[in-house]
Design a protein around this motif. Structure first.
Motif, mmCIF file in Angstrom:
data_model
loop_
_atom_site.group_PDB
_atom_site.id
_atom_site.type_symbol
_atom_site.label_atom_id
_atom_site.label_comp_id
_atom_site.label_asym_id
_atom_site.label_seq_id
_atom_site.Cartn_x
_atom_site.Cartn_y
_atom_site.Cartn_z
ATOM 1 N N VAL A 95 -0.660 15.406 -9.239
ATOM 2 C CA VAL A 95 -0.019 16.894 -9.667
ATOM 3 C C VAL A 95 1.220 16.707 -10.066
ATOM 4 C CG1 VAL A 95 0.849 18.552 -8.172
ATOM 5 C CG2 VAL A 95 -0.957 17.802 -7.189
ATOM 6 N N LEU A 155 1.111 6.851 11.900
ATOM 7 C CA LEU A 155 -0.242 7.101 11.824
ATOM 8 C C LEU A 155 -1.499 7.041 12.673
ATOM 9 C CD1 LEU A 155 -2.373 4.787 9.457
ATOM 10 C CD2 LEU A 155 -2.655 3.393 11.215
ATOM 11 N N THR A 156 -1.417 7.146 14.473
ATOM 12 C CA THR A 156 -0.942 7.239 14.931
ATOM 13 C C THR A 156 -1.441 8.662 15.254
ATOM 14 O OG1 THR A 156 -0.262 4.961 15.700
ATOM 15 C CG2 THR A 156 -1.026 6.542 17.801
ATOM 16 N N GLY A 184 5.909 11.387 10.821
ATOM 17 C CA GLY A 184 4.840 11.063 11.181
ATOM 18 C C GLY A 184 4.417 9.840 11.785
ATOM 19 N N GLU A 219 -5.446 12.876 -5.070
ATOM 20 C CA GLU A 219 -4.698 12.081 -4.566
ATOM 21 C C GLU A 219 -4.469 10.931 -6.065
ATOM 22 O OE1 GLU A 219 -3.269 9.895 -2.412
ATOM 23 O OE2 GLU A 219 -3.009 8.602 -4.226
ATOM 24 N N MET A 220 -3.231 10.923 -6.356
ATOM 25 C CA MET A 220 -3.013 10.211 -7.623
ATOM 26 C C MET A 220 -3.009 9.188 -7.922
ATOM 27 S SD MET A 220 0.841 9.538 -7.399
ATOM 28 C CE MET A 220 1.737 8.815 -6.178
ATOM 29 N N LEU A 271 -1.419 -0.439 13.630
ATOM 30 C CA LEU A 271 -1.538 -0.672 15.244
ATOM 31 C C LEU A 271 -1.447 0.884 15.027
ATOM 32 C CD1 LEU A 271 1.232 -2.464 16.315
ATOM 33 C CD2 LEU A 271 -0.483 -3.230 15.915
ATOM 34 N N THR A 286 -1.643 11.497 5.578
ATOM 35 C CA THR A 286 -1.670 12.785 6.912
ATOM 36 C C THR A 286 -2.389 14.378 6.387
ATOM 37 O OG1 THR A 286 0.428 11.948 7.257
ATOM 38 C CG2 THR A 286 0.038 14.412 6.782
ATOM 39 N N SER A 343 1.509 -1.528 9.805
ATOM 40 C CA SER A 343 1.250 -2.582 10.674
ATOM 41 C C SER A 343 -0.388 -2.734 11.814
ATOM 42 C CB SER A 343 2.606 -2.717 11.887
ATOM 43 O OG SER A 343 3.494 -2.421 10.914
ATOM 44 N N THR A 379 1.527 4.450 1.689
ATOM 45 C CA THR A 379 1.919 3.731 3.234
ATOM 46 C C THR A 379 0.745 3.532 4.462
ATOM 47 O OG1 THR A 379 3.940 5.226 3.134
ATOM 48 C CG2 THR A 379 3.634 4.091 4.971
ATOM 49 N N SER A 380 -0.068 4.400 3.634
ATOM 50 C CA SER A 380 -1.280 4.359 4.662
ATOM 51 C C SER A 380 -2.204 3.384 4.537
ATOM 52 C CB SER A 380 -2.398 5.505 4.891
ATOM 53 O OG SER A 380 -1.637 6.469 4.859
#
Ligand SMILES: Cc1cc2nc3c(=O)[nH]c(=O)nc-3n(C[C@H](O)[C@H](O)[C@H](O)COP(=O)(O)OP(=O)(O)OC[C@H]3O[C@@H](n4cnc5c(N)ncnc54)[C@H](O)[C@@H]3O)c2cc1C
Length: 552
Positions: free
Chosen positions: A188, A371-372, A369, A43-44, A58, A24, A56, A51-52
């Protein structure tokens, strides 16, 4: 493109600062920089640490949303599937999905087939391939290991598989190529406010050096997935929780123990939940579970109960294989950043739709949301950010449209129209000669697209980089060098978990090559002996975490 350079460049005043380097956040950074904004992303941990890298994998319309009549959600996702196939053809590949229908199934062959027509129709018949119905006999040919008794038939439909980590990485790297500043291992810890109480920046702590610094920006986006409540409420006591996070795990087994030619859609024999057995080269992975999760998403791990649940489903659909816990090579666990719905009865009925909110102090939070659909969500968030900048009279001149839907990701620049992965593998071999095996060349083409040729160049300069990292596997040392020099990797975990997938695919989960990787990275990143051993320990800890379920 190294972390140090990025950190130096973060000492400026940005139009937009994105917190979170998952798909995201990476998508938002790419969209914003394409629109002409001056962008920073922090990004920490590593890109796609959350999660990214634990999905799965897909790129799909979500067939099951049809059951809930959420047609717009399906339409949006199948449209995005087509766009991602165009902008990242090396990473987003058609995959057949076999949907076996048994006498006891909730839906008969006719109804399922009707659903398939609707699914193909919603993609305006531009699915990777149009579905077809297989007879019982055809199913046996297609999936010989699948349970045959009481089988009535099975539609075979098409969605796509991807490498979620590399999709995120390439999205972020493309943003960098267009001028964004992306700082990894930068957490952050506090919001900075102007005299009117509006947000004007963040305080960050460098997770490698421990140094603190400030980054100034006119608008701030919270794209921290399952951490988004925590990030939104930073510095506040209590506060409302908008997420209802759920945990999903996958198990990886050797394809010699369970081979599937397509993703096979299974319904769990106990609770009827949908899960998949998905082909993954010489491996097969099975997932996913869906259970409520409280706690730190960074600590999420599979439990014995989770693994047993997946093995039960697998053994009922593939009775000849009878997988046991000993067959499990690796596991991964992730937390879905689902939006809470007060009236939802169980975890699986929680909607996957996203939610964008702008707070009075200017913080924009995106939650939910898939990934797709990341690209669409990103465009929506950037629209809100532009609105805020306009409202506060700080909107620079921008482009009307970002064209993130037609510009290829870095590895797709020059990719052949016919999507022939073998052709690129051949070019890689021609460039590097026999220093790269056929298997490794194909891996490079599949994972890096045209950038695989840059890895071949590294091997041309130093043939030792063509050596494999683990005997019998295709991953080569040059991938580690490339990860450090071009892909912002700074820890062994970055290299073995997310840049390569040795952590998941190798029986020893990379423990046999960790010293070698430490040697390569140590030279490139100038590690002290202490840092080197810390890095090795941190990697081993990560392996332990993924195996902890064995002790339950
Ligand atoms: C088991 C499972 C299977 C799934 N399968 C699919 C699928 O097949 N297809 C699909 O389309 N979707 C799937 N999804 C959903 C999809 O993976 C997620 O929606 C998506 O990855 C979320 O991305 P994100 O960037 O919002 O969150 P994340 O990827 O979690 O990124 C958030 C980032 O924010 C960082 N962060 C947190 N706090 C801070 C801070 N204070 N400072 C700096 N950085 C911070 C974190 O380190 C993290 O990297 C699945 C999800 C799960 C859990």
């Amino acid at each position: 493109m190294q972390r140090q350079n990025m950190i130096k460049q973060s000492n400026q005043h940005f139009d937009i600062l994105v917190i979170g380097g998952g798909i995201t956040g990476a998508g938002i950074a790419r969209d914003a920089v394409y629109r002409g904004l001056n962008v920073a992303l922090v990004e920490m941990q590593d890109l796609a640490y959350g999660t990214s890298s634990r999905s799965s994998k897909l790129v799909h319309g979500g067939l099951r949303y049809l059951e809930k009549f959420e047609f717009s959600l399906v339409f949006e996702a199948v449209s995005e599937r087509r766009i991602l196939m165009n902008i990242a053809p090396h990473l987003v590949n058609p995959l057949g999905f076999l949907f076996p229908v048994y006498k006891s199934s909730r839906r008969g062959v006719f109804t399922v087939n009707l659903g398939m027509w609707l699914y193909d129709g919603l993609s305006l018949f531009r699915s990777p391939k149009i579905h077809r119905n297989l007879s019982k006999k055809d199913v046996k040919k297609e999936e010989p290991l699948l349970l045959q008794s009481n089988l009535k038939g099975a539609p075979l439909y098409y969605d796509c598989s991807t490498d979620d980590s590399r999709l995120t990485l390439e999205t972020a790297l493309d943003a960098v190529n267009h001028g964004a500043v992306v700082c990894t291992y930068t957490k952050v810890t506090e919001y900075l406010r102007d005299d009117n109480g509006k947000l004007c920046g963040v305080r960050v702590v460098d997770q490698i050096t421990g140094e603190q610094r400030e980054i100034k920006s006119n608008v701030i986006v919270n794209a921290t997935g399952p951490w988004s409540d925590k990030t939104r409420l930073l510095g506040e006591e209590g506060g409302d929780q908008r997420l209802r996070p759920t945990k999903g795990i996958h198990i990886v087994v050797d394809a010699k123990r369970l081979a599937v030619n397509n993703a096979v859609v299974c319904f769990h024999p106990k609770d009827g939940r949908v899960l998949f057995a998905i082909p993954w080269g010489d491996r097969t992975y099975i997932g996913t579970t869906d259970t409520d999760f409280q706690g730190d998403p960074g600590e999420v791990a599979a439990t014995k109960e989770d693994v047993t649940y997946l093995l039960e489903a697998s053994n009922s659909y593939f009775p000849e294989c009878q997988l046991t816990p000993e067959d499990v090579i690796a596991t991964w666990a992730g937390v879905r950043p689902l939006i809470s719905e007060e009236d939802s009865e169980d975890e699986s009925s929680v909607s996957r739709e996203h939610d964008v909110r702008v707070r009075l102090d200017g913080l924009i939070t995106i939650a939910g949301g898939k990934l797709t659909t990341y690209r669409r969500m990103a465009a929506e968030v950037v629209g809100e950010a532009i609105g805020w900048l306009r409202l506060t009279n700080r909107l620079p001149e921008i482009r009307k449209r970002g064209e993130t839907d037609i510009e290829p990701l870095p590895g797709a620049v020059g990719w052949p129209e016919d999507d022939d992965h073998q052709k690129i593998a051949q070019q890689i071999r021609e460039r590097a000669g026999s220093a790269i095996s056929e298997e490794s060349a194909l891996l490079l083409a599949n994972s890096y697209g045209m950038s695989g040729l840059d890895i071949a160049d590294l091997v041309v300069k130093d043939a030792s980089l063509g050596q494999v990292l683990v005997k019998g596997r295709p991953e080569i040392v040059a991938q580690v060098t490339y990860a450090v020099e071009k892909e912002l990797a700074v820890t062994i975990r970055d290299a073995l978990i997310r840049r390569t997938q040795i952590f998941f695919r190798n029986e020893e989960q990379g423990l046999h090559c960790v010293e070698k990787v430490a040697d390569v990275m140590g030279v490139l990143l100038d590690w002290s002996d202490e840092r080197r051993s810390q890095e090795i320990s941190a990697y081993k800890e990560e392996v332990d975490r993924s195996r902890r379920w064995r002790e339950d």
